[in-house]
Design an enzyme around this catalytic site. Structure first.
Site, PDB file in Angstrom:
ATOM      1  CE  LYS A  44      46.726  46.966  50.328  1.00 57.37           C
ATOM      2  NZ  LYS A  44      47.664  46.238  49.472  1.00 57.37           N
TER       3      LYS A  44
HETATM    4  C1  E4P Z   1      46.872  46.597  46.092  1.00 57.38           C
HETATM    5  O1  E4P Z   1      47.244  47.201  47.059  1.00 57.38           O
HETATM    6  C2  E4P Z   1      47.106  45.181  45.852  1.00 57.38           C
HETATM    7  O2  E4P Z   1      48.275  44.844  46.552  1.00 57.38           O
HETATM    8  C3  E4P Z   1      47.384  44.841  44.417  1.00 57.38           C
HETATM    9  O3  E4P Z   1      47.308  45.974  43.587  1.00 57.38           O
HETATM   10  C4  E4P Z   1      46.652  43.652  43.908  1.00 57.38           C
HETATM   11  O4  E4P Z   1      47.022  43.437  42.578  1.00 57.38           O
HETATM   12  P1  E4P Z   1      46.793  42.049  41.791  1.00 57.38           P
HETATM   13  O5  E4P Z   1      45.372  41.990  41.378  1.00 57.38           O
HETATM   14  O6  E4P Z   1      47.720  42.168  40.612  1.00 57.38           O
HETATM   15  O7  E4P Z   1      47.165  40.962  42.749  1.00 57.38           O
END
Ligand code: E4P
Length: 221
Positions: free
Chosen positions: A87
């Protein structure tokens, strides 16, 4: 549409996997910290543990923000398990790193995407997944689900194979909107997945079926 779970909590991952509808997992440094996972060895072991619970892709995020650092970290993460997807944040060096990993055949997920332009760049760099954060856009009074529709339209115009992984999902209705607008994947909290189960008419209907069955099968003296 694929369902990923957005957590580093092993119990929640097991529960979603046991439902039989789980296609993968996304994590991020905040989610790892929430579970109290710190130190390189523990982090590595945690990713391996997650991969052993699920069958699908598991996103593991780099912490570096420079190209060389992202490449070194990403290569290390990718070598942990065949299900690991590296990622990478949507920054300039991140685009270079996405291209590097794409040329090498390592799977990537471009994270922290908030605009169609960013999604276009991620696709051009060869990302396997692009993660638009719809909940955080909603928080900022911009319709996050609309961005999914816009990216779908652009990717379909050119046949980009990058999968739209709708992220920052807060509730079940977000999942429905993402399905309507053509997201390939929704990464969700467990509560949002379980919320899809609910309808009061299902509960009322089941209670009546069971009561009628009981009545018909009760032997009267
Ligand atoms: C995506 O891969 C992120 O880890 C995640 O969806 C972020 O979500 P949040 O805005 O609830 O922190």
């Amino acid at each position: 549409m694929k369902f990923f779970i957005d957590t580093a909590n092993l119990d929640e991952i097991r529960e979603a996997q046991a439902l039989g509808v789980l296609d993968g997992v996304t994590t991020n440094p905040s989610l790892m910290a929430k579970e109290g996972i710190s130190g390189e060895e523990n982090v590595i072991q945690h990713y391996i543990d997650i991969c052993e619970i699920v069958d699908g892709d598991v996103s593991a995020e780099v912490i570096s923000t420079d190209f060389d650092g992202m490449v070194e970290e990403g290569n290390k993460l990718a070598s942990l398990h065949k299900q690991i997807v590296v990622k990478i944040p949507m920054i300039k060096d991140g685009i270079k790193a996405l291209k590097y990993f794409s040329d090498k055949g390592t799977k990537t997920n471009c994270t922290l995407v908030f605009s169609a332009g960013q999604a276009l760049l991620a696709a051009k760099a060869g990302a396997n997944y692009v993660s638009p954060f719809i909940g955080r856009l909603d928080d900022a009074t911009t319709d996050g689900a609309e961005l999914i529709a816009q990216i779908r339209h652009i990717y379909d115009n050119y046949g980009y194979e990058t999968q739209i992984l709708a992220a920052s999902i807060r509730h079940s209705m977000h999942i429905i909107k993402c399905a309507e607008f053509g997201a390939d994947v929704a990464t969700c909290p467990l509560s949002a997945i379980l919320g899809l189960l609910n309808h009061p008419l299902t509960d009322i209907g089941l209670a009546k079926f069971l009561a009628d069955h009981k009545k018909a099968n009760t032997v009267t003296a």
